[in-house]
Design a protein around this motif. Structure first.
Motif, PDB file in Angstrom:
ATOM      1  N   VAL A 141       0.877  -1.175   0.000  1.00  0.00           N
ATOM      2  CA  VAL A 141       0.000   0.000   0.000  1.00  0.00           C
ATOM      3  C   VAL A 141       0.909   1.219   0.000  1.00  0.00           C
ATOM      4  O   VAL A 141       1.753   1.371   0.880  1.00  0.00           O
ATOM      5  N   ASP A 142       0.765   2.048  -1.014  1.00  0.00           N
ATOM      6  CA  ASP A 142       1.613   3.233  -1.188  1.00  0.00           C
ATOM      7  C   ASP A 142       3.100   2.857  -1.194  1.00  0.00           C
ATOM      8  O   ASP A 142       3.943   3.556  -0.627  1.00  0.00           O
ATOM      9  N   GLY A 143       3.399   1.709  -1.810  1.00  0.00           N
ATOM     10  CA  GLY A 143       4.782   1.276  -1.951  1.00  0.00           C
ATOM     11  C   GLY A 143       5.393   0.646  -0.715  1.00  0.00           C
ATOM     12  O   GLY A 143       6.573   0.337  -0.705  1.00  0.00           O
ATOM     13  N   LYS A 144       4.588   0.432   0.318  1.00  0.00           N
ATOM     14  CA  LYS A 144       5.120  -0.120   1.568  1.00  0.00           C
ATOM     15  C   LYS A 144       4.431  -1.441   1.913  1.00  0.00           C
ATOM     16  O   LYS A 144       3.241  -1.614   1.693  1.00  0.00           O
ATOM     17  N   MET A 145       5.227  -2.327   2.483  1.00  0.00           N
ATOM     18  CA  MET A 145       4.710  -3.603   2.973  1.00  0.00           C
ATOM     19  C   MET A 145       4.378  -3.455   4.463  1.00  0.00           C
ATOM     20  O   MET A 145       4.913  -2.573   5.135  1.00  0.00           O
ATOM     21  N   PRO A 146       3.514  -4.342   4.971  1.00  0.00           N
ATOM     22  CA  PRO A 146       3.228  -4.299   6.406  1.00  0.00           C
ATOM     23  C   PRO A 146       4.519  -4.386   7.219  1.00  0.00           C
ATOM     24  O   PRO A 146       5.492  -4.999   6.793  1.00  0.00           O
ATOM     25  N   LEU A 147       4.512  -3.748   8.349  1.00  0.00           N
ATOM     26  CA  LEU A 147       5.621  -3.668   9.304  1.00  0.00           C
ATOM     27  C   LEU A 147       6.708  -2.687   8.875  1.00  0.00           C
ATOM     28  O   LEU A 147       7.615  -2.417   9.645  1.00  0.00           O
ATOM     29  N   GLU A 148       6.636  -2.136   7.654  1.00  0.00           N
ATOM     30  CA  GLU A 148       7.581  -1.081   7.260  1.00  0.00           C
ATOM     31  C   GLU A 148       7.119   0.240   7.862  1.00  0.00           C
ATOM     32  O   GLU A 148       5.907   0.498   7.965  1.00  0.00           O
TER      33      GLU A 148
END
Length: 157
Positions: A141-148
């Protein structure tokens, strides 16, 4: 006095620990057959609000989610739906009305949600990151993975 101070510190630690445990990181996941690897917050909101009803491949979108009144849904309602729980329930009801296949499915747990997503090619949902298994694909989501850092659904209650 020393005993009271010790008890107070223990109580504060227990409260802080329970708040930390209550926080969850959610991940947006799709069926393995879905080629979608990333979505913007705006596109995800359109999917969840049933504005976008089909994936780019033409497959109908099925939204698998927890009850809008569930604590984990609070941030999802704010950041993605921009609606109250009652408004989301109304959306779910109207979107499902008169359809042979539902646009929305309410799951009781992350395990149930994962099974529903894994068994429906057009399904998308949000589950606790620690519940994810190999039956689904995680979507950026918006270029980010969970936990980032900066991930949209980080630390929801």
């Amino acid at each position: 006095m020393h005993r009271l101070r010790h008890f107070a510190l223990l109580a504060i630690f227990a409260l802080a620990s329970s708040l930390y445990v209550a926080a969850k990181d959610l991940a947006v996941v799709v069926n393995k057959a879905n080629d979608t690897k990333a979505l913007t917050t705006a596109d995800l909101a359109k999917v969840l609000k049933n504005v976008t009803k089909k994936w780019p491949n033409g497959q109908d979108i099925i939204i698998v989610m927890k009850d809008p009144n569930a604590p984990a849904m609070r941030v999802v309602l704010q950041k993605l739906f921009g609606m109250t729980a009652e408004q989301v329930k109304s959306l779910v009801s109207s979107a499902n009305q008169g359809r042979p296949n539902p646009a929305f499915v309410i799951a009781d747990s992350d395990d149930v949600a994962l099974k529903m997503i894994a068994s429906n090619a057009g399904a998308v949902g949000m589950v606790d990151v620690y519940a994810i298994n190999s039956s689904v694909n995680v979507v950026k989501v918006d270029g980010k993975m969970p936990l980032e850092p900066g991930y949209l659904l980080h630390g929801v209650w």
